[in-house]
Motif scaffolding. Structure first.
Motif, mmCIF file in Angstrom:
data_model
loop_
_atom_site.group_PDB
_atom_site.id
_atom_site.type_symbol
_atom_site.label_atom_id
_atom_site.label_comp_id
_atom_site.label_asym_id
_atom_site.label_seq_id
_atom_site.Cartn_x
_atom_site.Cartn_y
_atom_site.Cartn_z
ATOM 1 N N GLU A 114 0.984 -1.406 -0.051
ATOM 2 C CA GLU A 114 0.053 0.024 0.117
ATOM 3 C C GLU A 114 0.976 1.331 0.075
ATOM 4 O O GLU A 114 0.399 2.279 -0.012
ATOM 5 C CB GLU A 114 -0.865 -0.009 1.001
ATOM 6 C CG GLU A 114 -1.875 -1.066 1.132
ATOM 7 C CD GLU A 114 -2.757 -1.328 2.424
ATOM 8 O OE1 GLU A 114 -3.843 -1.507 2.501
ATOM 9 O OE2 GLU A 114 -1.886 -1.219 3.533
ATOM 10 N N ILE A 115 2.145 1.098 -0.066
ATOM 11 C CA ILE A 115 2.861 2.328 0.194
ATOM 12 C C ILE A 115 3.788 2.633 -1.030
ATOM 13 O O ILE A 115 4.392 1.560 -1.851
ATOM 14 C CB ILE A 115 4.128 1.848 1.336
ATOM 15 C CG1 ILE A 115 3.642 1.830 2.695
ATOM 16 C CG2 ILE A 115 5.320 3.169 1.338
ATOM 17 C CD1 ILE A 115 4.370 1.230 3.840
ATOM 18 N N TYR A 116 3.646 3.871 -1.575
ATOM 19 C CA TYR A 116 4.468 4.349 -2.693
ATOM 20 C C TYR A 116 5.701 4.720 -2.414
ATOM 21 O O TYR A 116 6.634 4.256 -3.199
ATOM 22 C CB TYR A 116 3.390 5.632 -3.129
ATOM 23 C CG TYR A 116 4.048 6.057 -4.408
ATOM 24 C CD1 TYR A 116 3.926 5.421 -5.704
ATOM 25 C CD2 TYR A 116 4.876 7.451 -4.430
ATOM 26 C CE1 TYR A 116 4.376 6.134 -6.860
ATOM 27 C CE2 TYR A 116 5.161 7.839 -5.704
ATOM 28 C CZ TYR A 116 5.006 7.174 -7.052
ATOM 29 O OH TYR A 116 5.774 7.792 -7.874
ATOM 30 N N GLU A 117 6.058 5.396 -1.392
ATOM 31 C CA GLU A 117 7.466 5.652 -1.189
ATOM 32 C C GLU A 117 7.518 6.577 0.162
ATOM 33 O O GLU A 117 6.435 6.998 0.872
ATOM 34 C CB GLU A 117 8.023 6.728 -2.263
ATOM 35 C CG GLU A 117 7.590 8.224 -2.204
ATOM 36 C CD GLU A 117 8.380 9.080 -3.309
ATOM 37 O OE1 GLU A 117 9.478 9.387 -3.156
ATOM 38 O OE2 GLU A 117 7.655 9.123 -4.051
ATOM 39 N N VAL A 118 8.562 6.456 1.005
ATOM 40 C CA VAL A 118 8.690 7.302 2.225
ATOM 41 C C VAL A 118 9.629 8.630 2.017
ATOM 42 O O VAL A 118 10.636 8.345 1.326
ATOM 43 C CB VAL A 118 9.269 6.291 3.305
ATOM 44 C CG1 VAL A 118 9.732 6.913 4.501
ATOM 45 C CG2 VAL A 118 8.513 5.177 3.440
ATOM 46 N N LEU A 119 9.422 9.618 2.465
ATOM 47 C CA LEU A 119 10.128 10.850 2.539
ATOM 48 C C LEU A 119 10.599 11.275 3.947
ATOM 49 O O LEU A 119 9.857 11.051 4.816
ATOM 50 C CB LEU A 119 9.436 11.854 1.861
ATOM 51 C CG LEU A 119 8.671 11.558 0.195
ATOM 52 C CD1 LEU A 119 7.729 12.541 0.148
ATOM 53 C CD2 LEU A 119 9.887 11.510 -0.563
ATOM 54 N N ARG A 120 11.642 12.010 3.896
ATOM 55 C CA ARG A 120 12.065 12.713 5.006
ATOM 56 C C ARG A 120 11.362 14.190 5.085
ATOM 57 O O ARG A 120 11.227 14.701 4.001
ATOM 58 C CB ARG A 120 13.549 12.910 4.965
ATOM 59 C CG ARG A 120 14.498 11.970 5.019
ATOM 60 C CD ARG A 120 15.861 12.243 5.161
ATOM 61 N NE ARG A 120 16.914 11.071 4.976
ATOM 62 C CZ ARG A 120 17.199 10.628 5.966
ATOM 63 N NH1 ARG A 120 17.228 11.103 7.130
ATOM 64 N NH2 ARG A 120 18.021 9.504 6.027
ATOM 65 N N LEU A 121 10.924 14.425 6.139
ATOM 66 C CA LEU A 121 10.025 15.607 6.126
ATOM 67 C C LEU A 121 11.000 17.018 5.791
ATOM 68 O O LEU A 121 10.415 17.894 5.054
ATOM 69 C CB LEU A 121 9.638 15.853 7.740
ATOM 70 C CG LEU A 121 8.467 17.054 7.818
ATOM 71 C CD1 LEU A 121 7.218 16.641 6.974
ATOM 72 C CD2 LEU A 121 8.238 17.152 9.266
ATOM 73 N N LYS A 122 12.174 16.840 5.940
ATOM 74 C CA LYS A 122 13.147 18.153 5.462
ATOM 75 C C LYS A 122 12.934 18.357 3.977
ATOM 76 O O LYS A 122 13.386 19.460 3.411
ATOM 77 C CB LYS A 122 14.378 18.197 6.215
ATOM 78 C CG LYS A 122 15.145 16.980 5.922
ATOM 79 C CD LYS A 122 16.456 17.046 6.409
ATOM 80 C CE LYS A 122 17.499 16.025 5.675
ATOM 81 N NZ LYS A 122 18.760 16.090 6.202
ATOM 82 N N GLU A 123 12.747 17.357 3.289
ATOM 83 C CA GLU A 123 12.773 17.239 1.752
ATOM 84 C C GLU A 123 11.534 17.910 1.063
ATOM 85 O O GLU A 123 11.451 18.235 -0.048
ATOM 86 C CB GLU A 123 13.144 16.117 1.172
ATOM 87 C CG GLU A 123 14.422 15.321 1.814
ATOM 88 C CD GLU A 123 14.411 13.730 1.351
ATOM 89 O OE1 GLU A 123 13.488 13.293 0.763
ATOM 90 O OE2 GLU A 123 15.439 13.333 1.446
ATOM 91 N N ILE A 124 10.550 18.283 2.008
ATOM 92 C CA ILE A 124 9.073 18.766 1.366
ATOM 93 C C ILE A 124 9.000 20.026 1.911
ATOM 94 O O ILE A 124 9.026 20.291 3.217
ATOM 95 C CB ILE A 124 8.185 17.734 1.554
ATOM 96 C CG1 ILE A 124 8.359 17.039 2.542
ATOM 97 C CG2 ILE A 124 8.210 16.601 0.298
ATOM 98 C CD1 ILE A 124 7.017 16.036 3.016
ATOM 99 N N LEU A 125 8.007 20.585 1.182
ATOM 100 C CA LEU A 125 7.490 22.151 1.837
ATOM 101 C C LEU A 125 6.163 21.759 1.808
ATOM 102 O O LEU A 125 5.471 21.419 0.963
ATOM 103 C CB LEU A 125 7.632 23.145 0.520
ATOM 104 C CG LEU A 125 6.888 24.407 0.935
ATOM 105 C CD1 LEU A 125 7.640 25.250 2.072
ATOM 106 C CD2 LEU A 125 7.312 25.555 -0.089
ATOM 107 N N ILE A 126 5.863 22.229 3.073
ATOM 108 C CA ILE A 126 3.988 21.921 3.441
ATOM 109 C C ILE A 126 3.284 23.305 3.016
ATOM 110 O O ILE A 126 3.601 24.322 3.585
ATOM 111 C CB ILE A 126 3.920 21.541 4.912
ATOM 112 C CG1 ILE A 126 4.610 20.011 5.076
ATOM 113 C CG2 ILE A 126 2.491 21.203 5.088
ATOM 114 C CD1 ILE A 126 4.840 19.750 6.471
ATOM 115 N N THR A 127 2.225 23.183 2.287
ATOM 116 C CA THR A 127 1.411 24.493 2.164
ATOM 117 C C THR A 127 0.316 24.381 2.936
ATOM 118 O O THR A 127 -0.557 23.440 2.452
ATOM 119 C CB THR A 127 1.147 24.804 0.643
ATOM 120 O OG1 THR A 127 2.435 24.628 -0.152
ATOM 121 C CG2 THR A 127 0.337 25.778 0.320
ATOM 122 N N GLU A 128 0.064 25.185 3.805
ATOM 123 C CA GLU A 128 -1.060 24.969 4.786
ATOM 124 C C GLU A 128 -2.505 25.410 3.727
ATOM 125 O O GLU A 128 -2.212 26.339 2.782
ATOM 126 C CB GLU A 128 -1.018 26.082 5.693
ATOM 127 C CG GLU A 128 0.057 25.353 7.021
ATOM 128 C CD GLU A 128 0.190 26.250 8.047
ATOM 129 O OE1 GLU A 128 -0.830 27.131 8.320
ATOM 130 O OE2 GLU A 128 1.160 26.018 8.794
#
Length: 143
Positions: A23-37
């Protein structure tokens, strides 16, 4: 055909949870992504992320399960899962490991593990871990 009993196991608060690796596509480190609220969304929605041109909602699994909210840090990971043909990111505290449960008994009925939630498929006990296996399709209301 044998069932795949490999699960990615992660921590939320003091408990361990598992999701079938199919069921998993991939796992990412949080620091690698920008979260837009996003305004006016449920509290468990952290926002959206851009994953190689795809806009993906990011769910804080702690908040979704009504656990105490914690400060997001470098140990947090985002697990991108496939839900009913759509990708969704779920924020977890930390990844433990991939377990293979081929020789373990799953306590599978809610009566056996005394749960009232349909998003828990069952419970495995392995080594020092008690691992709740999640049915992610029942955890989220994806149309």
């Amino acid at each position: 055909m044998t069932e795949n009993n490999q699960y990615l196991v992660f921590k939320l608060d003091k408990e361990a949870y598992g999701i079938n690796i199919k069921e998993i596509y991939e796992v990412l480190r949080l620091k690698e992504i920008l979260i837009t609220e996003i305004p006016n969304v449920p509290k468990y929605v952290e926002g959206i992320i851009n994953l190689r041109g795809n806009v993906i909602p990011l769910i804080n699994l702690r908040a979704k399960l009504k656990l105490e909210k914690n400060i997001i840090n470098k140990k947090n990971r985002v697990i991108i899962v496939n839900l009913k043909g759509k990708k969704v990111g779920i924020l977890v505290d930390k990844i433990l490991k991939i377990f293979n449960f081929h020789n373990c008994k799953m306590f599978s009925s809610c009566r056996e593990i005394k749960c009232k939630y349909n998003y828990i498929k069952g419970l495995y006990k392995k080594q020092n871990y008690q691992i709740f296996i999640l049915n992610i399709n029942n955890l989220f209301d994806i149309k």
